[in-house]
Design an enzyme around this catalytic site. Sequence first.
Site, mmCIF file in Angstrom:
data_model
loop_
_atom_site.group_PDB
_atom_site.id
_atom_site.type_symbol
_atom_site.label_atom_id
_atom_site.label_comp_id
_atom_site.label_asym_id
_atom_site.label_seq_id
_atom_site.Cartn_x
_atom_site.Cartn_y
_atom_site.Cartn_z
ATOM 1 N N TYR A 236 32.814 -29.667 -11.665
ATOM 2 C CA TYR A 236 31.446 -29.927 -11.703
ATOM 3 C C TYR A 236 30.664 -29.040 -12.845
ATOM 4 O O TYR A 236 29.660 -29.260 -12.827
ATOM 5 C CB TYR A 236 30.593 -29.843 -10.378
ATOM 6 C CG TYR A 236 31.445 -30.522 -9.350
ATOM 7 C CD1 TYR A 236 31.823 -31.723 -9.276
ATOM 8 C CD2 TYR A 236 31.742 -29.790 -8.217
ATOM 9 C CE1 TYR A 236 32.150 -32.773 -8.186
ATOM 10 C CE2 TYR A 236 32.408 -30.500 -7.174
ATOM 11 C CZ TYR A 236 32.766 -31.971 -7.199
ATOM 12 O OH TYR A 236 33.349 -32.492 -5.955
ATOM 13 N N PRO B 148 24.014 -31.190 7.097
ATOM 14 C CA PRO B 148 23.594 -30.178 6.156
ATOM 15 C C PRO B 148 24.681 -29.864 5.188
ATOM 16 O O PRO B 148 24.181 -29.485 3.914
ATOM 17 C CB PRO B 148 23.285 -29.129 6.955
ATOM 18 C CG PRO B 148 22.880 -29.723 8.293
ATOM 19 C CD PRO B 148 23.647 -30.777 8.515
ATOM 20 N N GLY B 149 25.869 -30.234 5.574
ATOM 21 C CA GLY B 149 26.964 -30.060 4.579
ATOM 22 C C GLY B 149 27.104 -28.622 4.295
ATOM 23 O O GLY B 149 27.407 -27.785 5.138
ATOM 24 N N CYS C 74 47.273 -22.008 -16.429
ATOM 25 C CA CYS C 74 47.639 -22.573 -17.776
ATOM 26 C C CYS C 74 46.701 -23.562 -18.231
ATOM 27 O O CYS C 74 47.248 -24.712 -18.528
ATOM 28 C CB CYS C 74 49.097 -22.764 -17.772
ATOM 29 S SG CYS C 74 49.612 -23.102 -19.599
ATOM 30 N N ARG D 293 35.607 -26.252 -8.077
ATOM 31 C CA ARG D 293 34.536 -26.622 -8.621
ATOM 32 C C ARG D 293 33.744 -26.271 -9.949
ATOM 33 O O ARG D 293 33.298 -27.269 -10.654
ATOM 34 C CB ARG D 293 33.427 -25.896 -7.479
ATOM 35 C CG ARG D 293 33.654 -26.516 -6.086
ATOM 36 C CD ARG D 293 32.517 -26.115 -5.089
ATOM 37 N NE ARG D 293 31.206 -26.831 -5.706
ATOM 38 C CZ ARG D 293 30.330 -26.276 -5.877
ATOM 39 N NH1 ARG D 293 30.246 -25.132 -6.438
ATOM 40 N NH2 ARG D 293 29.117 -27.162 -6.242
#
Length: 479
Positions: free
Chosen positions: A361, A315-316, A388, A357
């Site tokens: 993404y 299922p991750g 920065c 993330r």
Amino acid sequence: MLPPADSLAPEWLRVPEDANDLAPGVWPASARRDDTGQLRIGGIAAADLVHAHGSPLLVLDEDEVRTRARAFRDAFAAATAEHGGTSRVYYAGKAFLSTAVARWVTEEGLNVDVCTRGELEVALAAGVAPGRIGFHGNNKSVSELERAVEVGVGTIIVDSLIEIERLAAITARTGAVQSILIRVNSGVHAETHDFLATAHEDQKFGFSFADAEGAVSRIRELDGLRLIGLHCHIGSQIFGVGGFRESAARVLELHERLCQGGELPLLNLGGGFGIAYTRVDDPTPIELLASEIVDAVAAGCAVRGIPLPELAFEPGRAIVGTAGVTLYEIGTTKDVTLDAGSRRYLSVDGGMSDNARPALYGAQYSARLASRAGSGEPVLVRVVGKHCESGDIVVDHEYLPEDAGPGDLLAVPATGAYCASLSSNYNHVPRPAVVAVSGGAATVIVRGETIDDLLARDAGIAGARAADTGAVRLAEGER
């Protein structure tokens, strides 16, 4: 008050009726506001957690992890039992791994998949039975494979011809027999970010169907390798079941052909099921995922006249993602006037070092005030970090109460997966602690780093300190 900012908001984002509400499905089930308006997770106030453990802070709801682990275990067990079969579910160590979490998921009946020596050692340190571990990875080193064979890892998912020969040499030298799966690419393109789609042909994982048959022939020549099945994974953060059904149908064609040369008792169809990061995300219910995928596989086996193999699933993020909430403190605010309207920037004391993330993404997140309920009209904000980098964005688009400002705690939900795992020391920022909550109690499961931890890794500083200490000792000796 800022001018109307709706023209800067994406189409999917709506002005909320209440900018203090907690969207169902995005937050852990235990998340709620108390009578003072403060956010509580696992029965503990956000301000109390930050006071005790610092900020930023990743809070992981143990009960949420356990509940979701049981839900996946039971859904797939029930779905396969309908067809007289069995299943196994693997927790993805790469999503988030600590000894505590490994114990939670295995106590709930899950197996664990790892993809490096480090993840393997954490699982072993947690007391996970080696036979319940699957070892992934496209570039496992000889030493990693040796360790996996040595401890008796249940399955190694083979990813290349070179790996097959490495394992053959290890098993010939040690006399071991290692169970393996061979990873194949079904060619089904998951509807997700390109970096999260893992079954298309032009990428680093697995074998094409054509190449897989030759690899299987080689494996079956080797006494030390026991091929028990195929593995396929189409991607991550996937909604719906269409891609899984199509991928399973294609893999079954290969499975049927390979069964003519020997038994293949296991078929791992991967997973990567999606979760809700915002209120508009609509993840597929667990029970529907399980029943529709398993029904499709069972129907395919029936048409081909072959037995239903044991089915495995991964299922991750769907097990741990929603269990995590990151707490930050707002440091500064800034109103930026643009041709299309105005946007308010809220800067927090973390950023891309604890959640990469959004930068990697373009991932979207939600946010809410945590230390109190805000007041005033909802204002369009962008939550940014302290690094920065102009791309250091934590939450790209959100509506928060107008009075959100310096000193307030901000909570970002659905950070249980891939945030701590991808964290870094960029700009020499220490990585935050991870605290588990359950039933009104909090436990540190990963210690937060300190500046001293960062300095301790700098060999120049360590050498200078050692030289200083030696000089002092020498001077004392001379006296």
